[in-house]
Scaffold this motif. Sequence first.
Motif, PDB file in Angstrom:
ATOM      1  N   VAL A  28     -25.058 -35.857  31.742  1.00 35.03           N
ATOM      2  CA  VAL A  28     -25.428 -37.283  32.431  1.00 35.03           C
ATOM      3  C   VAL A  28     -26.639 -37.774  32.052  1.00 35.03           C
ATOM      4  CG1 VAL A  28     -25.419 -38.992  34.276  1.00 35.03           C
ATOM      5  CG2 VAL A  28     -23.429 -37.460  33.719  1.00 35.03           C
ATOM      6  N   SER A  29     -27.195 -39.028  32.168  1.00 34.28           N
ATOM      7  CA  SER A  29     -28.754 -38.312  32.131  1.00 34.28           C
ATOM      8  C   SER A  29     -29.625 -38.688  33.545  1.00 34.28           C
ATOM      9  CB  SER A  29     -29.263 -40.209  31.566  1.00 34.28           C
ATOM     10  OG  SER A  29     -28.845 -41.183  31.418  1.00 34.28           O
ATOM     11  N   THR A  30     -29.984 -39.055  34.038  1.00 38.86           N
ATOM     12  CA  THR A  30     -30.998 -38.645  34.941  1.00 38.86           C
ATOM     13  C   THR A  30     -30.945 -40.813  35.178  1.00 38.86           C
ATOM     14  OG1 THR A  30     -33.038 -37.354  34.718  1.00 38.86           O
ATOM     15  CG2 THR A  30     -33.434 -38.622  36.198  1.00 38.86           C
ATOM     16  N   ARG A  31     -31.104 -41.333  34.760  1.00 42.73           N
ATOM     17  CA  ARG A  31     -31.303 -42.364  35.125  1.00 42.73           C
ATOM     18  C   ARG A  31     -29.744 -43.009  35.616  1.00 42.73           C
ATOM     19  NH1 ARG A  31     -33.300 -47.060  30.892  1.00 42.73           N
ATOM     20  NH2 ARG A  31     -35.150 -45.870  31.208  1.00 42.73           N
ATOM     21  N   ALA A  32     -28.247 -42.556  34.392  1.00 43.88           N
ATOM     22  CA  ALA A  32     -27.563 -43.052  35.473  1.00 43.88           C
ATOM     23  C   ALA A  32     -27.155 -42.165  36.430  1.00 43.88           C
ATOM     24  CB  ALA A  32     -26.479 -42.450  33.893  1.00 43.88           C
ATOM     25  N   LEU A  33     -27.234 -40.571  36.397  1.00 44.83           N
ATOM     26  CA  LEU A  33     -27.288 -40.566  37.570  1.00 44.83           C
ATOM     27  C   LEU A  33     -27.726 -40.782  39.256  1.00 44.83           C
ATOM     28  CD1 LEU A  33     -24.850 -38.050  38.138  1.00 44.83           C
ATOM     29  CD2 LEU A  33     -27.069 -36.554  38.333  1.00 44.83           C
ATOM     30  N   THR A  34     -28.964 -41.464  38.867  1.00 46.18           N
ATOM     31  CA  THR A  34     -29.714 -42.308  39.931  1.00 46.18           C
ATOM     32  C   THR A  34     -29.010 -43.941  40.341  1.00 46.18           C
ATOM     33  OG1 THR A  34     -31.567 -40.521  39.621  1.00 46.18           O
ATOM     34  CG2 THR A  34     -31.522 -42.651  40.846  1.00 46.18           C
ATOM     35  N   GLY A  35     -28.566 -44.111  39.080  1.00 39.18           N
ATOM     36  CA  GLY A  35     -28.377 -45.623  39.795  1.00 39.18           C
ATOM     37  C   GLY A  35     -26.659 -45.400  39.983  1.00 39.18           C
ATOM     38  N   VAL A  36     -26.179 -44.612  40.259  1.00 39.45           N
ATOM     39  CA  VAL A  36     -24.665 -44.004  41.205  1.00 39.45           C
ATOM     40  C   VAL A  36     -25.635 -44.094  42.639  1.00 39.45           C
ATOM     41  CG1 VAL A  36     -23.262 -42.149  41.069  1.00 39.45           C
ATOM     42  CG2 VAL A  36     -23.283 -44.428  39.337  1.00 39.45           C
ATOM     43  N   SER A  37     -26.169 -42.775  42.949  1.00 40.56           N
ATOM     44  CA  SER A  37     -27.026 -42.215  43.809  1.00 40.56           C
ATOM     45  C   SER A  37     -26.933 -43.551  44.711  1.00 40.56           C
ATOM     46  CB  SER A  37     -27.831 -41.434  43.912  1.00 40.56           C
ATOM     47  OG  SER A  37     -27.630 -40.665  43.166  1.00 40.56           O
ATOM     48  N   VAL A  38     -28.350 -44.726  43.924  1.00 41.45           N
ATOM     49  CA  VAL A  38     -28.247 -46.033  44.440  1.00 41.45           C
ATOM     50  C   VAL A  38     -27.285 -46.471  45.231  1.00 41.45           C
ATOM     51  CG1 VAL A  38     -29.435 -48.042  44.556  1.00 41.45           C
ATOM     52  CG2 VAL A  38     -30.900 -46.196  43.400  1.00 41.45           C
ATOM     53  N   LEU A  39     -26.149 -47.002  44.139  1.00 40.50           N
ATOM     54  CA  LEU A  39     -25.116 -47.770  44.381  1.00 40.50           C
ATOM     55  C   LEU A  39     -24.538 -46.754  46.399  1.00 40.50           C
ATOM     56  CD1 LEU A  39     -23.965 -48.822  41.269  1.00 40.50           C
ATOM     57  CD2 LEU A  39     -25.007 -50.424  42.824  1.00 40.50           C
ATOM     58  N   GLY A  40     -23.590 -45.258  45.769  1.00 40.40           N
ATOM     59  CA  GLY A  40     -23.596 -45.687  46.635  1.00 40.40           C
ATOM     60  C   GLY A  40     -24.294 -45.301  48.269  1.00 40.40           C
ATOM     61  N   GLY A  41     -25.093 -44.957  48.257  1.00 37.82           N
ATOM     62  CA  GLY A  41     -26.355 -44.612  48.962  1.00 37.82           C
ATOM     63  C   GLY A  41     -26.374 -45.976  50.360  1.00 37.82           C
ATOM     64  N   GLY A  42     -26.676 -47.421  49.086  1.00 36.07           N
ATOM     65  CA  GLY A  42     -26.228 -48.335  49.814  1.00 36.07           C
ATOM     66  C   GLY A  42     -24.638 -49.027  50.674  1.00 36.07           C
ATOM     67  N   LEU A  43     -23.755 -48.384  49.868  1.00 34.21           N
ATOM     68  CA  LEU A  43     -22.488 -48.657  50.597  1.00 34.21           C
ATOM     69  C   LEU A  43     -21.913 -47.624  51.686  1.00 34.21           C
ATOM     70  CD1 LEU A  43     -19.754 -49.490  50.586  1.00 34.21           C
ATOM     71  CD2 LEU A  43     -18.990 -47.582  49.028  1.00 34.21           C
ATOM     72  N   GLY A  44     -22.704 -46.357  51.625  1.00 36.08           N
ATOM     73  CA  GLY A  44     -22.420 -45.611  52.562  1.00 36.08           C
ATOM     74  C   GLY A  44     -22.990 -46.009  53.924  1.00 36.08           C
ATOM     75  N   ALA A  45     -24.498 -46.870  53.859  1.00 30.94           N
ATOM     76  CA  ALA A  45     -25.672 -47.275  55.143  1.00 30.94           C
ATOM     77  C   ALA A  45     -24.599 -48.171  55.169  1.00 30.94           C
ATOM     78  CB  ALA A  45     -26.566 -47.999  54.396  1.00 30.94           C
ATOM     79  N   GLY A  46     -24.092 -48.980  54.447  1.00 28.16           N
ATOM     80  CA  GLY A  46     -23.549 -50.245  55.193  1.00 28.16           C
ATOM     81  C   GLY A  46     -21.993 -49.330  55.901  1.00 28.16           C
ATOM     82  N   LEU A  47     -21.327 -48.644  55.420  1.00 33.79           N
ATOM     83  CA  LEU A  47     -20.602 -48.179  56.630  1.00 33.79           C
ATOM     84  C   LEU A  47     -20.671 -47.996  57.814  1.00 33.79           C
ATOM     85  CD1 LEU A  47     -18.457 -46.078  53.713  1.00 33.79           C
ATOM     86  CD2 LEU A  47     -17.785 -48.431  54.655  1.00 33.79           C
TER      87      LEU A  47
END
Length: 253
Positions: A71-90
Motif C-alpha cells: 500500500v502506498s504512503t499516499r493511500a494509507l495517509t488518505g485512509v488515516s485522514v478520513l478515519g481520523g476525521g470520523l473519529g473526532a466527529g464521534l
Amino acid sequence: MPETLWVLLAGVVAGGLNAVGGGGTFVALPALVAAGVSPVTANASTTIALVPGAVAGAWVYRRELAPAGGVSTRALTGVSVLGGGLGAGLLLALPAASFDAAVPWLLAFATVLLAVGRRVASAVGAALDRPVGMGPRSVLAAQFVLAVYGGYFGGAVGIMMLALWGIGLGLDAAAGNPMRIVQVGAIYLSASALFLAASDALDAPLLLGALLTGALAGGYGGAHLARRIPSRVLRGIVLTTAATMTVLYFLRG
C-alpha cells in the motif's frame, strides 16, 4: 505558572514518546486534566497539541518511508485522514463513557500483539504451510478502523499500528516507525481540524500553547533519537510503554 510548566514538561515527554514508539497521550491527557481541563476537552487539546510534534517527526523520517504491505504512503495517509476525521466527529457527538471503559482492553490487546504477534503469525503460518499476511485491502481496512479510534481517543494508536503491521506484514518496530509517525500525524491533523472548529480546546490557550510547544520539541528530538536506537532496544521501549500504560489505565478505571 506551576501548572503551565508541568503541562510544558508533559508535552516534551509526550512528543518524545510518540516519536520513539507511542503512548504520548497517556502523559499529556492526565496533565491537562490535573490542570483543571475537562476530560473531553483535554482529549481534544491533546490531539491538537501533538500534531506539530508528529509533523516534526515525520519530517525527520521523510527519506525513510516505504510502502506498507504493497500500500502506498499516499493511500494509507488518505485512509488515516478520513478515519481520523470520523473519529473526532464521534467524540464530539457521542458520550465517551462506554468507549473509555473499553480502552484498557484495547491497550492490553495491542500489548499482547506486540509481544507475541509475530511469533504467533509464524507458528500459524508453519501450521498452515503458508505465510500469514495481509493484502492491500486488509491493510487499508484495518488502518481505517485504527484511524477512527485515533481520532476518537488517540491513546496508543501508534502502538496498535506497530502491532498490526508486526503480525500482518512482518514489520519490526524500527522498520515500521517512520510510517507510524506519518500516519499518526495524519490522524491527529484531520481530527484537530474538527476539534479547533467545534470543541472547547481554545478555552485554555495558555495550557494548550504550553503543551504544543513541549510536544514539538519532544517530537523533533525523539525522532532523531529513535533513528539511533537498535531495533531490539526500540521494541523494548515500545513494549514497556505499552505495558505500563495498560496497567495504569486499568488501575485508573
